[in-house]
Design a protein around this motif. Structure first.
Motif, PDB file in Angstrom:
ATOM      1  N   LEU A   1      10.931  -4.851  28.792  1.00  0.00           N
ATOM      2  CA  LEU A   1      10.322  -3.744  29.530  1.00  0.00           C
ATOM      3  C   LEU A   1       8.804  -3.785  29.484  1.00  0.00           C
ATOM      4  O   LEU A   1       8.133  -3.218  30.345  1.00  0.00           O
TER       5      LEU A   1
ATOM      6  N   SER B   1      15.363  -5.992  32.032  1.00  0.00           N
ATOM      7  CA  SER B   1      15.878  -4.858  31.260  1.00  0.00           C
ATOM      8  C   SER B   1      15.676  -5.075  29.759  1.00  0.00           C
ATOM      9  O   SER B   1      15.595  -4.121  28.986  1.00  0.00           O
TER      10      SER B   1
ATOM     11  N   SER C   1      17.267  -9.485  36.678  1.00  0.00           N
ATOM     12  CA  SER C   1      17.430  -8.061  36.365  1.00  0.00           C
ATOM     13  C   SER C   1      17.755  -7.870  34.888  1.00  0.00           C
ATOM     14  O   SER C   1      17.218  -6.969  34.226  1.00  0.00           O
ATOM     15  N   GLN C   2      18.627  -8.719  34.369  1.00  0.00           N
ATOM     16  CA  GLN C   2      18.978  -8.660  32.946  1.00  0.00           C
ATOM     17  C   GLN C   2      17.756  -8.942  32.070  1.00  0.00           C
ATOM     18  O   GLN C   2      17.532  -8.275  31.057  1.00  0.00           O
TER      19      GLN C   2
END
Length: 814
Positions: A115, A112, A108-109
């Motif tokens: 993108l 983010s 997830s990091q």
């Protein structure tokens, strides 16, 4: 050394306590033992079940365990009338959860920060792919690119891909299944990278969907140790999410909620205290590295037994390693390879809880159940259950550490204390001979299996899952085959059809006197036999396959009674139907209904309650109209009386649509009776319209039967709707095909008519040819060469046909 196995002592009921003659297959003794609860009154039963490790979605393999457990729990409670206290744990911290939560967090990091799938993202993902292939597919050459990966794997793992073992000489095993999984994962990522290379406009989420799995382990290897061990939310978010999904799936399968749920993370202080007592008794030791291990040698030296469930697996390094967890595989501070972790020193990137004695740490896998079960149920329980794969090392280790804790305590034996009286282990579920596994990613999730398809029918229903499991032994493996599923569907259809008839008879008998039960009737004799066989089967370690056969045989007898020309033993028939309803409800086949329900049949055989008085009377009216019309013996005065009968129920918001259908049909019949001719045809059309349109649209179907039987009133189900949709689609396709054929024929006819207008002398006047004879038949090609004789002969034949067509056209013009 091999552990001395203690003799299991059969518990005895207290004088005056009456118990059912129930025998349960006990994994501790590897045979059936008479079931005697701890409760002096013989009523209460304590049961601890190993619950899920919540790091992924539940699959049909889990359904096998928890549905089979649920069936036995229901039988104990509702058939044998025991008061069951059912406790289940949730494993919300272990090595698999830690790795999965950490990986998801890091991915997830990563997303983010990336993108878009730009060059930098591509390079790092490509490095992750290379690392994944190198780690898991060692036979693939190091220089292999994403573009030629398939060719390389087809060559390197030819035997595996063809369904053989790696060396091609033995039967494929889990090892080959893992290789296939890794090939699929790496190939998907390779495809994603190739897509990214070919088109920069591809949405990033489409690429990530293909490369996620190779990024997970790669990012964890790089950054996993940097996770804050005190931030438990990273791990709790994952476990809470999957725990919620797990119970949603269990509810969808009609599995009862536990009476009490325990979670590991809520018992860490108790776990530490529990382990401290085991250390004080000399059955565990701390190491300089901060770990605590159970000391099997010390436990056995004072006369205790270890590895009681699967002594043959003692020393099995693969199972021991799996039981200790991947994060513990390199711990080398144990005194003996067989010793197992009670407390693990938390390493970088692992969650930690404080301890005054051994510092930041986390519980071992096995200790959690010992502590939670002991905290809720005390030093001894009646039943402990789980999947057969938990026998060793998990349950064997549970037994050892729990008995070590309780030895010599108040009311407990000084050696070989009985912590569990009866161990129940559910067999595996497999498809094509292979056990479902999260790690192999070869599973069908429960929610995927229950999802309604394009045809409106789910691949599985909650009832079908139970039926398949009820047809087999709870302790043996279940192989899902087309044959087994077909048997289950046939059983379900047979029971449904019987319930439909029984419901119809019960509702039709409300206004009549029900015949008295006849003890000597064939159905009564068959009924007594079925009840006796059922009791014997359930007392024989919950032998549900025999019960299913007994019910099926009884339904056969009941159907014979229904179709018999002699007077039907209505009372016995309805007693049979209500008894079968109770049994299938006990098995959990009747939704959330109680086994004490007065409603006959299972869900799906009765129309809505507000509809019943109206629709059953409407069906009776239609039966009489249809009977007279088919016999061409319409008696207008009799049918006129039917049109004057008021609705059996006062209109309400719940039944308004049914009352409207009732009154509209009466009005239509009244109008039809005024016709001067064709009355029978019109009446039959109205009867069909009521069945196929009016009531069908309200999910009710009138199934016409041969005289003198009335139409069977039944609710529509997904299969009936799908069958009708298929018929209508086939009919529509037939119409369209005919229209296409007629259109093609018309086009051909029009083209021929247009062509007929051309004079035969002009038909070949094209630039393909250079010279023609007096009739206009070509003699030379454009190149100046003479036309071949065979070609000229063919053109002369066409010229003659054109002349005939043209002459006909000219005559038609005149």
């Amino acid at each position: 050394m091999a552990s001395k196995q203690p003799t299991w002592e059969q518990p005895q009921a207290l004088p005056g306590v009456e118990l059912p003659a129930l025998q349960i297959y006990n994994s501790l003794t590897r045979k059936k033992n008479a079931f005697v609860p701890l409760d002096p009154a013989g009523k209460k039963v304590t049961w601890y079940a190993c619950g899920p490790t919540v790091y992924d979605i539940a699959h049909l393999g889990h359904a096998r365990n928890y549905v089979s457990t649920d069936i036995i729990r229901r039988i104990l409670k509702h058939y044998f009338a025991f008061d069951v206290k059912f406790v289940m744990n949730i494993t919300d911290v272990d090595d698999k959860i830690i790795v999965r939560a950490r990986q998801r967090y890091l991915l997830s990091q990563f997303k983010s920060k990336h993108l878009t799938f730009d060059d930098a993202t591509f390079e790092e993902t490509h490095a992750a792919w290379k690392a994944y292939v190198s780690k898991n597919l060692g036979l693939v050459p190091a220089e292999t690119t994403t573009g030629d990966f398939k060719t390389a794997t087809d060559l390197a793992y030819k035997n595996v891909i063809e369904g053989k073992s790696l060396d091609g000489t033995t039967t494929p095993s889990e090892k080959e299944a893992k290789i296939k999984m890794h090939i699929r994962t790496a190939q998907a990522a390779a495809d994603g990278l190739e897509t990214s290379r070919a088109s920069k406009s591809t949405p990033p989420n489409e690429i990530y969907a293909k490369v996620d799995d190779v990024l997970l382990s790669y990012l964890d290897d790089l950054h996993g140790s940097q996770i804050d061990a005190t931030d438990h939310t990273i791990f709790v978010q994952l476990t809470q999410h999957y725990e919620k999904l797990f119970f949603e799936d269990m509810h969808a399968l009609n599995v009862l909620d536990p009476d009490e749920i325990t979670r590991v993370t809520e018992y860490v202080p108790q776990i530490n205290t529990f382990v401290e007592k085991i250390i004080e008794k000399g059955f565990a030791y701390e190491t300089e590295e901060g770990n605590v291990y159970f000391d099997i040698d010390s436990f056995e030296k004072v006369g205790n037994a270890y590895c009681r469930l699967e002594p043959q697996n003692r020393g099995n390094e693969e199972l021991i390693k799996d039981g200790e967890g991947g994060l513990s595989s390199k711990r080398g501070d144990k005194r003996s390879k067989n010793d197992f972790a009670l407390i693990k020193k938390s390493k970088a990137g692992e969650p930690a809880w404080p301890s005054n004695r051994w510092g930041p740490s986390r519980p071992g896998w096995h200790i959690e159940c010992s502590v939670m079960a002991s905290a809720v149920l005390g030093p001894t329980m009646d039943i402990h259950s789980g999947g057969v794969d938990l026998m060793f090392p998990h349950h064997d280790n549970e037994l050892a550490q729990s008995e070590a804790y309780w030895l010599g305590e108040k009311g407990c034996a000084s050696s070989n204390h009985t912590w569990v009286r009866y161990f129940l282990h559910m067999g595996h579920l497999s498809i094509q001979g292979q056990k479902m596994s999260k790690s192999l990613k070869n599973f069908t999730s429960i929610r995927e299996a229950l999802t309604v398809g394009e045809d409106g029918i789910p691949a599985w229903t909650s009832r079908m899952v139970r039926l398949v499991l009820l047809l087999g032994s709870w302790k043996d493996g279940v192989e899902i085959t087309e044959g087994l599923v077909s048997i289950a569907k046939g059983w379900e259809e047979k029971i449904t059809n019987f319930f439909l008839k029984a419901v119809d008879i019960e509702l039709s008998s409300k206004d009549t006197t029900i015949s008295q039960s006849s003890p000597s009737s064939p159905l009564s004799i068959a009924f007594d036999k079925a009840k006796k066989e059922t009791d014997e089967a359930l007392c024989d370690s919950f032998n549900t396959p025999l019960v299913m056969q007994a019910i099926s045989n009884l339904v056969t007898e009941a159907n014979t009674a229904i179709s018999s020309d002699s007077t039907t033993d209505t009372a016995t028939l309805l007693s049979v139907a209500h008894w079968i309803t109770r049994m299938i409800t006990i098995f959990g086949l009747n939704g959330t209904s109680s086994p004490d329900t007065a409603t006959l049949g299972w869900e799906g055989v009765s129309i809505p309650t507000p509809a019943q008085p109206v629709i059953y009377r409407l069906s009776q009216i239609r039966d009489e109209v249809r009977r007279q019309a088919r016999a061409k013996a319409v008696v207008p005065e009799e049918l006129e009386k039917l049109t004057l009968q008021p609705s059996p129920a006062t209109p309400t918001p719940e039944n308004q649509s049914y009352v409207t259908a009732y009154e509209t049909f009466q009005s239509q019949i009244k109008t039809a009776l005024t016709q001067s001719s064709g009355i029978e045809t019109e009446l039959l059309r109205l009867c069909d319209s009521l069945r196929d349109t009016v009531l069908w649209d309200q999910d009710i179907y009138l199934e016409d039967r041969d005289a003198p039987l009335p139409a069977l009133v039944r609710p529509l189900d997904a299969s009936m709707k799908a069958a009708r949709a298929a018929r209508e689609s086939a009919a529509q396709e037939k119409i369209l095909a005919k229209e296409r054929r007629l259109a093609e024929e018309a086009a051909k006819k029009a083209a021929a008519a247009e062509k007929a207008k051309i004079r035969p002398q002009d038909i070949f006047k094209t630039d393909e040819f250079a010279e023609w004879d007096d009739n206009g038949v070509p003699t030379k090609l454009k190149s100046g060469e003479d036309l071949p004789k065979s070609r000229k002969k063919k053109l002369e034949k066409e010229w003659k046909a054109q002349k005939v067509a043209h002459d006909k056209w000219k005559s038609e013009q005149k």
